[in-house]
Every structure is written in C-alpha cells, then in structure tokens.
Design a protein around this motif. Structure first.
Motif, short mmCIF file in Angstrom:
data_model
loop_
_atom_site.label_atom_id
_atom_site.label_comp_id
_atom_site.label_asym_id
_atom_site.label_seq_id
_atom_site.Cartn_x
_atom_site.Cartn_y
_atom_site.Cartn_z
N LEU A 1 0.83 -1.21 0.00
CA LEU A 1 0.00 0.00 0.00
C LEU A 1 0.86 1.26 0.00
O LEU A 1 0.48 2.28 -0.58
N ILE A 2 2.02 1.19 0.64
CA ILE A 2 2.95 2.32 0.62
C ILE A 2 3.44 2.57 -0.80
O ILE A 2 3.46 3.71 -1.29
N VAL A 3 3.83 1.49 -1.48
CA VAL A 3 4.30 1.62 -2.87
C VAL A 3 3.17 2.13 -3.76
O VAL A 3 3.39 2.99 -4.62
N PHE A 4 1.96 1.63 -3.53
CA PHE A 4 0.83 2.09 -4.33
C PHE A 4 0.60 3.59 -4.14
O PHE A 4 0.36 4.32 -5.11
N ALA A 5 0.65 4.05 -2.89
CA ALA A 5 0.42 5.47 -2.62
C ALA A 5 1.45 6.34 -3.34
O ALA A 5 1.10 7.36 -3.95
N LEU A 6 2.70 5.94 -3.27
CA LEU A 6 3.75 6.69 -3.97
C LEU A 6 3.52 6.67 -5.48
O LEU A 6 3.66 7.70 -6.16
N ALA A 7 3.18 5.50 -6.01
CA ALA A 7 2.97 5.36 -7.45
C ALA A 7 1.75 6.15 -7.90
O ALA A 7 1.76 6.77 -8.97
N TRP A 8 0.70 6.13 -7.10
CA TRP A 8 -0.50 6.88 -7.48
C TRP A 8 -0.18 8.37 -7.57
O TRP A 8 -0.59 9.05 -8.51
N ALA B 1 2.83 9.82 -8.00
CA ALA B 1 3.83 10.14 -9.02
C ALA B 1 3.36 9.88 -10.43
O ALA B 1 3.85 10.51 -11.38
N VAL B 2 2.40 8.98 -10.60
CA VAL B 2 1.99 8.58 -11.95
C VAL B 2 0.54 8.93 -12.24
O VAL B 2 0.24 9.77 -13.10
N ALA B 3 -0.38 8.29 -11.53
CA ALA B 3 -1.81 8.44 -11.85
C ALA B 3 -2.30 9.87 -11.63
O ALA B 3 -2.99 10.43 -12.49
N SER B 4 -1.95 10.46 -10.48
CA SER B 4 -2.41 11.82 -10.20
C SER B 4 -1.88 12.80 -11.24
O SER B 4 -2.61 13.71 -11.68
N ILE B 5 -0.64 12.63 -11.63
CA ILE B 5 -0.03 13.50 -12.64
C ILE B 5 -0.73 13.32 -13.99
O ILE B 5 -1.11 14.29 -14.66
N ALA B 6 -0.90 12.07 -14.41
CA ALA B 6 -1.52 11.80 -15.71
C ALA B 6 -2.94 12.34 -15.78
O ALA B 6 -3.33 13.00 -16.76
N TYR C 1 -0.69 7.88 4.23
CA TYR C 1 -1.03 7.65 2.82
C TYR C 1 -1.16 8.96 2.06
O TYR C 1 -0.72 9.07 0.91
N GLY C 2 -1.77 9.96 2.69
CA GLY C 2 -1.90 11.26 2.03
C GLY C 2 -0.55 11.90 1.76
O GLY C 2 -0.31 12.44 0.67
N MET C 3 0.35 11.84 2.74
CA MET C 3 1.67 12.43 2.55
C MET C 3 2.47 11.69 1.48
O MET C 3 3.20 12.32 0.70
N LEU C 4 2.34 10.38 1.43
CA LEU C 4 3.08 9.61 0.41
C LEU C 4 2.55 9.92 -0.99
O LEU C 4 3.33 10.04 -1.94
N ILE C 5 1.24 10.04 -1.12
CA ILE C 5 0.67 10.41 -2.42
C ILE C 5 1.14 11.81 -2.81
O ILE C 5 1.53 12.06 -3.96
N PHE D 1 7.27 14.84 -6.60
CA PHE D 1 8.46 14.33 -7.30
C PHE D 1 8.33 14.54 -8.81
O PHE D 1 9.22 15.10 -9.45
N THR D 2 7.23 14.08 -9.37
CA THR D 2 7.05 14.20 -10.82
C THR D 2 6.86 15.65 -11.24
O THR D 2 7.40 16.08 -12.27
N GLU D 3 6.12 16.40 -10.46
CA GLU D 3 5.90 17.81 -10.79
C GLU D 3 7.21 18.59 -10.72
O GLU D 3 7.46 19.48 -11.55
#
Length: 413
Positions: free
Chosen positions: A117-124, A126-131, A195-199, A205-207
């Motif tokens: 879930l930690i990895v998912f939060a980071l990935a969401w 860095a990737v999904a939210s940005i896209a 989870y909020g902070m990781l997202i 990071f991506t921004e």
C-alpha cells in the motif's frame, strides 16, 4: 471461538464502558465487546497467518499504473527532452526521499502500513495523479480557449483555483482507493496522514521534474538552483501537507465511526485551501516584490509548525489507544499489565527488544512479531468496536492467537 484453550467471545454486553478517554477513539456505532478470561494454553501453538485480505492493492490496478507510467514518461521526454528529464529527476529525488524517510521512520513507526500500500500510494501520486491532472488541464485549457478567456486572468485562476481543485481531487481519489483496498490497514488518522503524505510526495516528485527542467532551460544553472531551493529546500513538504490533511480527516472518520463522506469533504476543502494559499503566495510576486517570502514567513511556517504539533499529538493518541485496547485483554488475563506497558510505550518496546536479544538464541525477531501482532490486535479491536468492519472480529481472533503463540515462544525455556 477457542484459541489456545481460551474462549474469546464478541458481542454487546451490559457492562460496556460508559466513558472514553479520548473523542478520537469513541466509536459511534458499537459498544465494547466482552473478552473472556484467558485459559492455560497448550505448549505448542501453530501460528496462523497474518490476515492479508483488505491489506493490499488489487492486481489489475498495477497494470493501470504501469500503462499510465509509460504515458507520463513519454509525455515528459517528448516535451522536456531526455537530458533535462534525466538531470532533474536526480535532483527531484532528494526532497522525495527526504519525505519518504520522514513519513516511514518518524510518523509510521508505531503501526507500520503494508509495504504494497505504501508503494501504491507513492505510485498513485507520481503517476496516476499526474496523468489525470494533465488530461484534465488539457480539457480545461481547450474550454477556456473556446470561450475566449483573457490569458492573464486564465493564468492566475489556473494557478490559484484550478490547480488546487484538480490536483487535490485526483490525489484524493488515491486515498479513497487505499481506504477501499486496504480497509483493514487504514485504521485511523495517522494512517490517513501517512497515505496522504506519500501520495503528495509522489506527486511533488514528478511535478518537480517539470519545474526543474523549465527553470534549467529558461534560467540556466542559476535558474535551476533557485527553483530547487524554493521547491526542494523551502517547501519540500508542501504537497505532502496538502494531501496529508485530507487523509487525516478521512482517518478521523474511520477511527471514530463518523461520516466518511462528510469528513472527506472537510479534508478536501482544507487541502485545497492550503494549496491555493501556497500558490497565491507565489503569484503575488507578480504584483508585490518579495511577497512570497513574506507570506512564507508569516503564514506558511506557522502552518508547518502546527502540522508538526498535530503529528506529535496524533502519535501520542495512537499510543494511548493501543494501551487502552490491550489493557482490555490484560483485564481478561491474556496479557500482564507489565506486558501492556512494554507493548504500548516507546520505552517499553526498547526494553523489550533488549530483553529478547539477551534470551537464548536471540529472540529479537519474535519480539518484533509480538509487538506488531499486539499493535494490530489493538487496532482490529478498535475497528470491531466501530461496527463498520464485519471482518474485524475474525481478524481480532487470528491476531490474538498469533500474539498468544508468539508470547509463549518468547517465554519458553
């Protein structure tokens, strides 16, 4: 239901507690369940597996994230160039790693969240939210162009209004997905904050890569250095705080059995407001020189200090709740009061680990498992008390069995 010779019953009883030590722990829909006294246990217990259902992302969502990751990388390389993206990605790692270490080592230490879930939060983030943000912005820009909106007005509104609403909205979706997929791991405000902070960290990071590349192309090394100082040094926790506030409010609702939609809305408004305030401070520089630094010192720094105080208090509350819930098992004879102090206080855990290391065969791993299972047991019981998780009672039984078996192994000759 019998575990290790002890009967563990759940259900509403007449001797339910009438007072609660903290409003954060007060369930709205259930009463404390009765815990039957512990009975002598068999010398060898088979350790049941840790409950896994409701603690991991769905398999198919990783496929979606993979597709979106390819799209985002392609978009960045096409628009910003391979060299620029490579250089600035390295720089963006510094604040990104700093936030992750802060969250995992300081905030999430008491009851660590599942790694998946930690990895998912980071990935969401860095990737999904940005896209999804990029797609939304493209659509809104087309609408503004068709409506003939004034360019300067459109730019200002995009920074102060559109960006906070859109970005926090897609990040909020990530928190809700964690709440759904990891409903048995997402126990309270600290979990929501994590989870909020990781997202938020993933999104930043991506921004940051985009902003760093633009600064490099427009202002050279000096421009990049200035932008890195502003985003990577002065405000690395900005996005983490915005989205962390949303997760915190959702966690408060989950912990106390309150209205999740209402608290989600409140959290979203807080996150958007903080984001808008931050963006507005940078926009004011267009009209008032050095306005950003003034707002930063007078507004943003106090908010950050308040955020730290809030985190400290939430961690204390989590410890208090752990001690209270485990104390109920001690009253029934499953643990001693000394063991509860060891399991539910930082100092007690340190002493317990040293003691376990001194035992025959170095039983530090057993102690680590005992602490983790007991903490998870306390949180499972809290979920059972709120009446919102039908599977919490089963988790409670399994975790009690695990904790009892590990305790026996620790105390074995």
């Amino acid at each position: 239901m019998t575990y290790g010779g002890g009967n563990f019953h759940t259900g509403t009883v007449g001797d339910a507690q009438q007072g609660w030590a903290s409003p954060l722990a007060h369930p709205a829909h259930a009463q404390p369940a009765h815990i039957a006294p512990a009975a002598p246990q068999e010398p060898h217990l088979q350790l049941p597996p840790v409950p896994s259902k409701g603690r991991a992302p769905w398999l198919w969502i990783w496929i979606v994230l993979g597709v979106l990751a390819v799209a985002v990388i392609g978009y960045y390389i096409t628009g910003l160039g391979v060299v620029g993206v490579a250089i600035t990605s390295f720089l963006a790692l510094f604040p990104f790693v700093g936030i992750i270490l802060t969250v995992l080592l300081l905030i999430d230490r008491w009851e660590p969240e599942p790694r998946s879930l930690i990895v998912f939060a980071l990935a969401w983030g860095a990737v999904a939210s940005i896209a999804l943000t990029l797609l939304t912005i493209i659509v809104l820009d087309l609408i503004a162009m068709l409506l003939g909106t004034d360019p300067l007005l459109h730019e200002i509104l995009s920074i102060i209004v559109r960006a906070p609403i859109v970005e926090e909205g897609w990040k909020l979706l990530g928190i809700l997905l964690v709440l759904w997929m990891g409903r048995k791991a997402f126990d309270g405000p600290v979990d929501g904050l994590v989870y909020g902070m990781l997202i938020g960290a993933g999104f930043a990071f991506t921004e940051n890569i985009q902003y760093f590349v633009q600064a490099l192309y427009l202002g050279g090394i000096d421009g990049l250095a200035t932008n890195f100082f502003l985003r990577g040094v002065m405000s690395p926790f900005a996005h983490a705080m915005f989205t962390g506030a949303i997760g915190l409010m959702i966690g408060l609702a989950k912990r106390g059995g309150r209205s999740i939609p209402l608290f989600t809305l409140i959290g979203y408004v807080i996150g958007v407001a903080l984001h808008a305030l931050w963006n507005a401070s940078s926009t004011l520089d267009i009209f008032f020189p050095n306005a950003f630094y003034t707002v930063y010192a007078l507004v943003e720094v106090p908010i950050f200090v308040l955020f730290i105080v809030c985190v400290v208090q939430l961690r204390k509350e989590e410890m208090r709740l752990t001690k209270e819930r485990l104390g109920e098992y001690a009253d029934a004879g499953w643990f001693t009061r000394q063991e509860v102090d060891m399991l539910a206080t930082p100092q007690g855990r340190k002493i317990g680990k040293r003691w376990a290391a001194s035992l025959r065969g170095n039983r530090s791993a057993l102690m680590k498992s005992f602490v983790a299972d007991a903490t998870a047991l306390a949180m499972a019981r809290q979920r059972a008390l709120t009446g919102r998780d039908p599977g919490a009672v089963e988790d409670e039984h399994l975790l009690l069995h695990r904790a009892s078996a590990t305790r026996q192994a620790l105390l074995a000759p």
